[in-house]
Structures are given as structure tokens and as C-alpha cells.
Design an enzyme around this catalytic site. Structure first.
Site, short mmCIF file in Angstrom:
data_model
loop_
_atom_site.label_atom_id
_atom_site.label_comp_id
_atom_site.label_asym_id
_atom_site.label_seq_id
_atom_site.Cartn_x
_atom_site.Cartn_y
_atom_site.Cartn_z
N ASP A 152 9.22 -3.72 4.69
CA ASP A 152 7.67 -2.19 4.71
C ASP A 152 7.32 -1.57 5.92
O ASP A 152 6.58 -2.04 6.34
CB ASP A 152 6.78 -3.29 4.30
CG ASP A 152 6.97 -3.57 2.61
OD1 ASP A 152 6.42 -3.54 1.46
OD2 ASP A 152 7.53 -4.59 2.93
N HIS A 305 0.62 -7.88 -5.38
CA HIS A 305 1.30 -8.11 -5.98
C HIS A 305 1.76 -9.54 -6.96
O HIS A 305 2.62 -10.05 -6.83
CB HIS A 305 2.42 -7.94 -5.08
CG HIS A 305 2.89 -6.01 -4.44
ND1 HIS A 305 2.15 -5.34 -5.57
CD2 HIS A 305 1.83 -5.76 -3.72
CE1 HIS A 305 2.32 -4.17 -4.88
NE2 HIS A 305 2.78 -4.54 -3.42
#
Length: 441
Positions: A152, A305
Site C-alpha cells: 500500500d 477490512h
């Protein structure tokens, strides 16, 4: 209406906004630094014929893929290379592609495979027959070998800090489990990302897999991963895969599998069939270490998530366990976490160690809310930007360390020695039943 405004209006028409995950919980004790702004990077070269956004990747045994972009269609798709500066004793012709996305047109994207190359050797190379000279170092062919690991990544001030810290460590290959540029439909951000990472990505192979921010699909209008597949071609064909979204490669005694979290993975999918076949062909004498990367974590105790990996676990965890996979590395959750060896939801000495590292420096910020109390399988966790280093010392021992970006200093806050499952008898003890399971239709 200007071109940028028009493109934004078109995107707004096609896209739906999603709400962030929320819930109760608290983080660990580490005090997080403030966010940093998105970088503003010039990416266009002085001459349209000059190569830019240069990056390299492994492309099968003793070969490397060189990728670069030019704005001039007449510039040849060729790489010249040699072991001395300015002396190019070999050359290789490449392939060229481009793509259009709404009002955006990419430059000419070139991919050229060079080799055979000597291991652990510095090569000098030039793209397109002109422009600056670059240099790369091939990985060693035997232990030890070191990997830089970051997920990320994005394009913020924290990204820059992470890259600077990676540049200071000694590593042979860069691993990135998804969410590269955070372009999110704004295609010029793919170009600025290419310029940002070029100083590192042109010198060591970058091996990546896709994340959710690479998808960039528009319902009924654009299929997913167009920019990612065009710009970041990985050795999927070399590993027998039919998709750039999942593949495998081997380097210096380590077999590495890059799974796709955002393409079909159930038992009837092409990815499942390919994974099963790939695992049966792993030779633990030649590659005693077996690791897997994917974007979505399977085990993490962060609220962000949470549960998104459950269906992939149900489909594939038994395959990886049967094959004796040592380490599973994921991104997606913007915090660091390391587990003990785990399988089927609990501790298993022959299970996988899971590492979540989706915190390279993205603009969305850190995921600071963890479940309390901490699950028994969670060993260390903190919400901070940074990178990991994974060094395989020999066939039996590896050393993992996590380096947070504490202001602009790289601070090692977690480390562990890892014994290979092969050396612990897990692979040999399970081999007959595992082979039977993996070979079953």
C-alpha cells in the site's frame, strides 16, 4: 470546462462512493505521527524520446524484464546492456503497448527481457537506444538473499520516507503485495508513481501483485486492471499462469507465489487450478523456503477490512497448509501485524506465519483500531508507516524485521528469527498425505 474537470465529471458519473469500515476497538500504545500531504511530482522527461518510469522485474531463470515508457513512437523498443559503464555487449528487442482510459492516452510502454544474466552481478543498461544509463544488480543464486517488503505504497511524504529507508538497507528483491500508485482512475498518477519509484525500481527487481486500488473498473464501460497490466507486467507466462494477476517465481532457494485477491479463486477457478499445479511442482530440495503474497490478509486483528479474506481462506488455506508454506504476506490493512504459526483459526506449529504490512505511506492514513483483547495468534501489531526486511540466511533460518517510520528515522520495532517448516519436519511428515491431497482432481 477544462480537460481535467471533464474527466473528473465523467468519473463521478460512473463511480460509486463506499463507506469506510467502522467499529469499536483501540490500537496499541505507539503514538502515530501526523499525516503528510500527497507529493507533487514532475514525470515528463525533457525529450519525448527519452525513457522514463523505468523499472525491472524477474522474468524466469537468469532473465530480467526491463520496462520503460516514452512519448515518441519512433524510439526503438530495445535494451542494450553490459557489465561495464557505456559498453553494451548485448541487446534485446522488446514489445510495445499502450492504452486509453477515458480522456487519457498513455505513452508507449515497452517491455524487454534481457539475459541470460550472471547472478549477483551489476549490469549497466540503456533503454530505447538513447537517454541516461541505468544500472541494476541481479540477485544471488544461493543463500543468503534479502527482500525489502512494503505494501500500500501510494505517493505521500510518508511514501518518500519509506523509500528512503529501503534505499538504505541491503536487499536483492523488492516485494509489494498490492496497492501501488493509488491512482484510483486518475491515470496521470500512474505516471507520477513511475517517476517516484524509478530510482529504486530501476536498480532492483520489483515483484508486485494487484490490490483493490489497481482495479479501476467502470461498470459496463471499463474492465479492471487495464493500467496495472499494461505497466507492471510480471512473469506469469513464465510460471504457467494465464493471468498477470497471479504467478510465481524462484530466486536463490525461495519459491514465491503471488496470488490475486481480486480475480476468481474458488475451487473451480483457473487461479485455484494453477496454484494447485504450481505447489505440486515445488522442489523443497531446490527451494526449501516457500512463501505467498496476496493483497487481502487472511489473519489480522484490525477492525479495518475485517473478514474480507474469509472466502479465500476457505478456498485455499488447506492447499497452502498441505504444501508447507512458511510465510504469508499481505497488505490492504494500513497497519503492521505479525502472527504466530496458525492454521484453521488457531495455533499450529506447522501452520503459516502471517504478516500484514499494508502501510507503506498511502494517502488514506493508518488503520489504528485493533480488537481488544488481542487474539492468541497475534504476536505483534502497531499502526505505523514503514517497511519490512526479510533475509533468508540459509535453508533453515530466516530473519524478519519491521522498521517503522518514526518521524524520518527508520526504527526497528519488531524482529523474529524464523525456522523453515522443511527443517522442522513439517513438510516431510505430511508429505504423503499432502501430495495425495494436492494431486487429487
Amino acid at each position: 470546462m477544462g480537460r481535467g474537470a471533464m474527466e473528473a465529471a465523467i468519473l463521478f458519473f460512473f463511480l460509486f462512493l463506499s463507506s469506510p469500515v467502522t467499529g469499536d476497538g483501540s490500537g496499541e500504545d505507539y503514538v502515530r505521527p501526523l499525516p503528510r500531504q500527497t507529493l507533487s511530482l514532475p514525470w515528463r522527461p525533457k525529450r519525448s524520446s527519452d525513457p522514463h518510469q523505468v523499472h525491472i522485474s524477474l522474468a524466469g531463470a537468469e532473465h530480467m524484464r526491463i520496462t520503460w515508457i516514452t512519448g515518441d513512437a519512433s524510439s526503438p523498443s530495445i535494451v542494450e546492456y553490459g557489465t561495464s559503464p557505456g559498453m553494451y555487449t548485448s541487446s534485446s528487442l522488446g514489445e510495445r503497448t499502450s492504452y486509453k482510459y477515458l480522456l487519457y492516452s498513455s505513452g508507449k510502454i515497452n517491455h524487454a527481457v534481457i539475459g541470460p544474466l550472471r547472478s549477483n552481478t551489476v549490469y549497466f543498461y540503456r533503454c530505447g537506444g538513447q537517454g541516461p544509463e541505468f544500472q541494476l544488480k541481479t540477485p544471488p543464486s544461493q543463500f543468503p538473499i534479502a527482500f525489502a517488503v512494503v505494501g500500500d505504497l501510494g505517493q505521500t511524504g510518508w511514501t518518500q520516507s519509506t523509500l528512503e529507508h529501503i534505499n538504505q538497507c541491503k536487499y536483492d528483491v523488492h516485494l509489494l503485495p498490492g496497492d501501488l500508485s493509488y491512482a484510483d482512475y486518475q491515470q496521470h498518477l500512474w505516471d507520477s508513481f513511475g517517476a517516484l519509484v524509478q530510482p529504486l525500481a530501476s536498480t532492483r527487481p520489483w515483484m508486485v501483485t494487484e490490490g483493490n486500488h489497481e482495479k479501476e473498473s467502470i461498470l459496463f464501460f471499463k474492465s479492471g486492471f487495464q493500467a496495472y497490466n499494461a505497466r507492471w507486467k510480471m512473469p506469469y507466462e513464465e510460471s504457467g499462469s494465464t493471468s498477470n494477476l497471479y504467478y510465481s517465481f524462484e530466486v536463490a532457494g525461495v519459491h514465491i507465489i503471488m496470488l490475486g485477491s481480486y480475480t476468481d479463486y474458488d475451487e473451480n477457478s483457473d487461479q485455484y487450478a494453477w496454484l494447485k499445479d504450481d505447489l505440486t511442482r515445488v522442489d523443497r530440495e531446490r527451494t526449501p523456503w516457500l512463501i505467498v503474497l496476496s493483497h487481502v490478509p487472511w489473519y489480522n486483528s484490525n477492525l479495518a477490512h475485517q473478514g474480507e479474506g474469509k472466502s479465500m481462506i476457505a478456498a485455499m488455506e488447506s492447499l497452502l497448509y498441505a504444501a508447507g508454506v512458511d510465510i504469508f504476506i499481505a497488505g490492504h490493512v494500513h497497519a503492521y501485524e505479525r502472527t504466530t504459526r496458525v492454521h484453521n483459526g488457531g495455533f499450529d506449529p506447522c501452520g503459516l506465519m502471517h504478516i500484514t504490512i499494508g502501510d507503506g505511506g498511502n494517502r488514506e492514513g493508518l488503520a489504528q483500531r485493533f480488537y481488544n483483547p488481542k487474539p492468541e495468534w497475534s504476536v505483534f501489531r502497531e499502526a505505523s508507516f514503514g517497511h519490512g526486511e526479510l533475509k533468508f540466511v540459509n535453508s533453515t533460518h530466516a530473519f524478519w524485521s519491521w522498521h517503522r517510520n518514526d518521524d524520518d528515522e527508520s526504527v526497528e520495532s519488531d524482529e523474529v528469527w524464523i525456522n523453515s517448516l522443511a527443517s522442522m519436519g513439517c513438510v516431510d511428515e505430511k508429505k504423503p498425505e499432502c501430495r495425495k491431497f494436492l494431486m487429487a482432481p
